[in-house]
Every structure is written in C-alpha cells, then in structure tokens.
Scaffold this motif. Structure first.
Motif, PDB file in Angstrom:
ATOM      1  N   LEU A  14       0.829  -1.205   0.000  1.00 42.70           N
ATOM      2  CA  LEU A  14       0.000   0.000   0.000  1.00 42.70           C
ATOM      3  C   LEU A  14       0.859   1.250   0.000  1.00 42.70           C
ATOM      4  CD1 LEU A  14      -2.777  -1.037   2.527  1.00 42.70           C
ATOM      5  CD2 LEU A  14      -2.937  -0.938   0.047  1.00 42.70           C
ATOM      6  N   THR A  15       1.969   1.228   0.694  1.00 43.92           N
ATOM      7  CA  THR A  15       2.848   2.384   0.737  1.00 43.92           C
ATOM      8  C   THR A  15       3.418   2.681  -0.644  1.00 43.92           C
ATOM      9  OG1 THR A  15       3.417   1.858   3.009  1.00 43.92           O
ATOM     10  CG2 THR A  15       4.879   3.350   1.847  1.00 43.92           C
ATOM     11  N   VAL A  16       3.821   1.657  -1.360  1.00 51.59           N
ATOM     12  CA  VAL A  16       4.362   1.846  -2.702  1.00 51.59           C
ATOM     13  C   VAL A  16       3.296   2.433  -3.619  1.00 51.59           C
ATOM     14  CG1 VAL A  16       5.260   0.636  -4.718  1.00 51.59           C
ATOM     15  CG2 VAL A  16       6.089   0.034  -2.453  1.00 51.59           C
ATOM     16  N   VAL A  17       2.087   1.920  -3.531  1.00 49.22           N
ATOM     17  CA  VAL A  17       0.994   2.443  -4.364  1.00 49.22           C
ATOM     18  C   VAL A  17       0.724   3.901  -4.024  1.00 49.22           C
ATOM     19  CG1 VAL A  17      -1.468   2.220  -4.853  1.00 49.22           C
ATOM     20  CG2 VAL A  17      -0.042   0.183  -4.725  1.00 49.22           C
ATOM     21  N   GLU A  18       0.761   4.230  -2.762  1.00 48.60           N
ATOM     22  CA  GLU A  18       0.528   5.621  -2.364  1.00 48.60           C
ATOM     23  C   GLU A  18       1.603   6.547  -2.917  1.00 48.60           C
ATOM     24  OE1 GLU A  18       0.365   5.244   1.837  1.00 48.60           O
ATOM     25  OE2 GLU A  18      -1.717   4.583   1.842  1.00 48.60           O
ATOM     26  N   TYR A  19       2.866   6.104  -2.890  1.00 47.52           N
ATOM     27  CA  TYR A  19       3.946   6.922  -3.450  1.00 47.52           C
ATOM     28  C   TYR A  19       3.772   7.100  -4.958  1.00 47.52           C
ATOM     29  CZ  TYR A  19       6.818   7.115   0.753  1.00 47.52           C
ATOM     30  OH  TYR A  19       7.301   7.369   1.998  1.00 47.52           O
ATOM     31  N   VAL A  20       3.367   6.063  -5.654  1.00 50.14           N
ATOM     32  CA  VAL A  20       3.165   6.159  -7.103  1.00 50.14           C
ATOM     33  C   VAL A  20       2.026   7.114  -7.419  1.00 50.14           C
ATOM     34  CG1 VAL A  20       2.428   4.852  -9.133  1.00 50.14           C
ATOM     35  CG2 VAL A  20       4.153   3.896  -7.603  1.00 50.14           C
ATOM     36  N   ILE A  21       0.945   7.016  -6.682  1.00 51.06           N
ATOM     37  CA  ILE A  21      -0.196   7.919  -6.905  1.00 51.06           C
ATOM     38  C   ILE A  21       0.207   9.361  -6.592  1.00 51.06           C
ATOM     39  CG2 ILE A  21      -2.487   8.559  -6.055  1.00 51.06           C
ATOM     40  CD1 ILE A  21      -3.025   5.550  -5.735  1.00 51.06           C
ATOM     41  N   GLY A  22       0.954   9.568  -5.523  1.00 53.20           N
ATOM     42  CA  GLY A  22       1.411  10.910  -5.173  1.00 53.20           C
ATOM     43  C   GLY A  22       2.338  11.496  -6.223  1.00 53.20           C
ATOM     44  N   ALA A  23       3.256  10.684  -6.738  1.00 52.07           N
ATOM     45  CA  ALA A  23       4.171  11.162  -7.776  1.00 52.07           C
ATOM     46  C   ALA A  23       3.419  11.502  -9.054  1.00 52.07           C
ATOM     47  CB  ALA A  23       5.237  10.114  -8.054  1.00 52.07           C
ATOM     48  N   ALA A  24       2.443  10.677  -9.412  1.00 53.79           N
ATOM     49  CA  ALA A  24       1.653  10.947 -10.618  1.00 53.79           C
ATOM     50  C   ALA A  24       0.842  12.228 -10.452  1.00 53.79           C
ATOM     51  CB  ALA A  24       0.741   9.762 -10.916  1.00 53.79           C
ATOM     52  N   LEU A  25       0.262  12.410  -9.289  1.00 56.56           N
ATOM     53  CA  LEU A  25      -0.515  13.620  -9.026  1.00 56.56           C
ATOM     54  C   LEU A  25       0.372  14.862  -9.077  1.00 56.56           C
ATOM     55  CD1 LEU A  25      -3.299  14.733  -8.249  1.00 56.56           C
ATOM     56  CD2 LEU A  25      -2.685  14.371  -5.866  1.00 56.56           C
ATOM     57  N   LEU A  26       1.560  14.771  -8.516  1.00 48.98           N
ATOM     58  CA  LEU A  26       2.499  15.894  -8.565  1.00 48.98           C
ATOM     59  C   LEU A  26       2.901  16.219  -9.997  1.00 48.98           C
ATOM     60  CD1 LEU A  26       4.242  17.883  -6.936  1.00 48.98           C
ATOM     61  CD2 LEU A  26       5.997  16.113  -6.866  1.00 48.98           C
ATOM     62  N   ALA A  27       3.136  15.200 -10.804  1.00 47.57           N
ATOM     63  CA  ALA A  27       3.500  15.428 -12.207  1.00 47.57           C
ATOM     64  C   ALA A  27       2.365  16.108 -12.961  1.00 47.57           C
ATOM     65  CB  ALA A  27       3.863  14.099 -12.863  1.00 47.57           C
ATOM     66  N   VAL A  28       1.138  15.699 -12.710  1.00 46.35           N
ATOM     67  CA  VAL A  28      -0.012  16.320 -13.385  1.00 46.35           C
ATOM     68  C   VAL A  28      -0.160  17.773 -12.950  1.00 46.35           C
ATOM     69  CG1 VAL A  28      -2.535  16.284 -13.528  1.00 46.35           C
ATOM     70  CG2 VAL A  28      -1.250  14.157 -13.776  1.00 46.35           C
ATOM     71  N   ILE A  29      -0.026  18.034 -11.670  1.00 42.32           N
ATOM     72  CA  ILE A  29      -0.170  19.408 -11.175  1.00 42.32           C
ATOM     73  C   ILE A  29       0.911  20.315 -11.762  1.00 42.32           C
ATOM     74  CG2 ILE A  29       0.044  20.845  -9.104  1.00 42.32           C
ATOM     75  CD1 ILE A  29      -1.388  18.567  -7.591  1.00 42.32           C
ATOM     76  N   LEU A  30       2.157  19.845 -11.781  1.00 41.27           N
ATOM     77  CA  LEU A  30       3.239  20.651 -12.347  1.00 41.27           C
ATOM     78  C   LEU A  30       3.034  20.887 -13.837  1.00 41.27           C
ATOM     79  CD1 LEU A  30       6.362  19.256 -10.490  1.00 41.27           C
ATOM     80  CD2 LEU A  30       5.264  21.470 -10.193  1.00 41.27           C
ATOM     81  N   SER A  31       2.544  19.897 -14.551  1.00 43.96           N
ATOM     82  CA  SER A  31       2.278  20.065 -15.983  1.00 43.96           C
ATOM     83  C   SER A  31       1.217  21.126 -16.213  1.00 43.96           C
ATOM     84  CB  SER A  31       1.830  18.739 -16.595  1.00 43.96           C
ATOM     85  OG  SER A  31       2.859  17.783 -16.508  1.00 43.96           O
ATOM     86  N   VAL A  32       0.159  21.097 -15.428  1.00 46.23           N
ATOM     87  CA  VAL A  32      -0.919  22.081 -15.572  1.00 46.23           C
ATOM     88  C   VAL A  32      -0.400  23.480 -15.259  1.00 46.23           C
ATOM     89  CG1 VAL A  32      -3.105  22.846 -14.563  1.00 46.23           C
ATOM     90  CG2 VAL A  32      -2.789  20.447 -15.158  1.00 46.23           C
TER      91      VAL A  32
END
Length: 55
Positions: A14-32
């Motif tokens: 679960l921790t690994v999945v949370e880190y992946v989701i957080g990294a993806a969300l950060l990438a989307v926010i920075l792109s926007v």
C-alpha cells in the motif's frame, strides 16, 4: 500462505501504491501549472532578451 494474498495484505504494498499515486498527481499538477503560465513566461523572456540585446 499465498504470496499474492500476502502482497495485498501487507502495508508495504500500500505504501508503494501511495507513493506512485502521489508522484503521478504531482507530475499532473506541475504540468498544468507550466502549461498555464507558459505564454506569460515566453513573453517575459522575449522582452528581457530584447532589452539585453545590443545591436
């Protein structure tokens, strides 16, 4: 016990999945953010380069 069941029950998975989701969300926010301020940055850099340019 079954290794697949162990994976889904462990907290590490679960921790690994949370880190992946957080990294993806950060990438989307920075792109926007960069897409939304792109034109302003381009104009500012062009104005600065025109001011600094010595002919």
């Amino acid at each position: 016990m079954n290794p697949i069941v162990d994976f889904f029950e462990s907290e590490d998975g679960l921790t690994v999945v949370e880190y992946v989701i957080g990294a993806a969300l950060l990438a989307v926010i920075l792109s926007v953010v960069f897409v939304s301020v792109r034109q302003g940055l381009t104009d500012t850099l062009e104005n600065t380069l025109d001011y600094v340019k010595i002919e």
